[in-house]
Write an enzyme that holds these catalytic residues in place. Structure first.
Site, PDB file in Angstrom:
ATOM      1  N   ASP A 150       0.995  -0.965  -0.103  1.00  0.00           N
ATOM      2  CA  ASP A 150       0.014  -0.173  -0.120  1.00  0.00           C
ATOM      3  C   ASP A 150       0.678   1.287   0.135  1.00  0.00           C
ATOM      4  OD1 ASP A 150      -3.155   1.377   1.037  1.00  0.00           O
ATOM      5  OD2 ASP A 150      -1.274   1.916   2.266  1.00  0.00           O
TER       6      ASP A 150
ATOM      7  N   TYR B 173       2.698  10.098  -0.635  1.00  0.00           N
ATOM      8  CA  TYR B 173       3.691   9.537  -0.495  1.00  0.00           C
ATOM      9  C   TYR B 173       5.425   9.764  -0.814  1.00  0.00           C
ATOM     10  CZ  TYR B 173       0.330   6.645   2.415  1.00  0.00           C
ATOM     11  OH  TYR B 173      -0.735   6.183   3.135  1.00  0.00           O
TER      12      TYR B 173
ATOM     13  N   LYS C 288      -2.928   6.107  -4.031  1.00  0.00           N
ATOM     14  CA  LYS C 288      -4.028   6.508  -3.458  1.00  0.00           C
ATOM     15  C   LYS C 288      -4.088   7.852  -4.539  1.00  0.00           C
ATOM     16  CE  LYS C 288      -3.159   4.662   1.322  1.00  0.00           C
ATOM     17  NZ  LYS C 288      -2.211   4.627   0.641  1.00  0.00           N
TER      18      LYS C 288
ATOM     19  N   HIS D 187      -8.275   9.342  -0.517  1.00  0.00           N
ATOM     20  CA  HIS D 187      -6.951   9.383   0.210  1.00  0.00           C
ATOM     21  C   HIS D 187      -7.777   9.876   0.934  1.00  0.00           C
ATOM     22  CE1 HIS D 187      -3.263   9.977   1.585  1.00  0.00           C
ATOM     23  NE2 HIS D 187      -3.741   9.727   3.163  1.00  0.00           N
TER      24      HIS D 187
END
Length: 293
Positions: free
Chosen positions: A47, A52, A77, A110
């Site tokens: 994931d 990120y 996401k 998200h």
């Protein structure tokens, strides 16, 4: 290799591993090695998220592992700054290119962004197109409360396959899980070990570490297991998906070694009783495009 994760059937029939590796706060330098290690240990769910900034390294880790792409369930996401129909489609293309993949297994919005929900709906409609076009196998959301889910379903008619939310023994989200069961949405836990309570520099939630709770440590001692293994087993006993994060090879292996024991109903209930109802992360009602920037 320490075992094999059970799978959970999503509402469109797709099979998703119940236990995976999360890479939130994993630096790009750490991510590829962590992903490769996890896949070699038996993980089959990875994931990540556009926000990120390590999608490229996730893709590198998958390649480095030597595991066939079709065996790996990959989630990313959509970030808030890309909400909207056309921007969502472009952001998906960017994520797919960063990952070095030709399709995605799960694509999530998200945050719900209730203050500008029309944009959320537009993004979800774009995700529906990606699903219809076969570019993603399942679509869902993250950090949605029951009222957000119902608004989204009312507007689009499409039930998310997954809602990824903060969930751990100190914040067990019973009402949300009940709503998920009613709607047919799989519950996936981010921060399943309660690490979110230790993120803050002022330490305001540091006392709420589930791994230090006497109930958890006593059960761990009973089974000769770690506190983290007991908490992850608690998630699995509830039928939840969990994505613990680590970049340390021994911890990655330890977190996946949870299939050789089970908890009794009384032990699960004892951990349930730890719940305080207090979240450690942001309130989804308050998160907007300008946050986390």
């Amino acid at each position: 290799m320490t075992g094999k994760s059970p799978t959970i059937t999503l509402n469109n029939g797709v099979q998703m591993p119940a236990l995976g590796l999360g890479v939130y706060q994993s630096t790009p330098q750490e991510t590829a090695g962590a992903v490769a290690t996890a896949l070699r240990e038996g993980y089959r769910l990875i994931d990540t998220a556009a926000a990120y900034f390590n999608e490229k390294e996730v893709g590198e880790g998958i390649t480095r592992s030597g595991i066939d792409r079709d065996e790996v369930f990959v989630t990313t996401k959509l970030w808030l700054s890309d909400y909207g129909y056309d921007t969502t489609l472009r952001a998906f293309d960017t994520s797919l290119a960063n990952l070095g993949l030709d399709h995605l297994d799960l694509y999530l919005l998200h945050w719900p962004v209730p203050a500008s929900f029309d944009e959320t709906v537009a993004s979800y409609r774009a995700a529906e197109k990606l699903l219809a076009d076969g570019r993603v196998r399942a679509i869902g959301v993250s950090n949605h409360k029951p009222e957000h889910l119902r608004r989204l379903i009312d507007r689009t008619g499409v039930v998310p396959a997954v809602n990824q939310v903060e969930l751990h023994p100190y914040f067990a989200q019973r009402a949300l899980r009940e709503a998920h069961a009613e709607l047919g949405v799989v519950t996936q836990a981010w921060s399943p070990l309660g690490g979110v309570n230790m993120y803050w520099e002022d330490g305001r939630n540091a006392a709420r570490n589930p791994l230090d709770h006497p109930t958890v440590t006593e059960i761990a001692a009973r089974y000769g297991r770690t506190a983290a293994q007991v908490v992850l087993r608690w998630h699995l006993e509830h039928g939840l998906s969990a994505i613990p994060k680590s970049v340390r090879p021994h911890r990655i292996a330890e977190n996946f070694d949870v299939f050789g024991f089970s908890l009794t109903a009384d032990e699960v209930a004892a951990i349930d009783a730890i719940d305080t109802g207090a979240r450690g992360g942001p309130d989804p009602d308050a998160v907007g495009p300008g946050d986390f920037s």
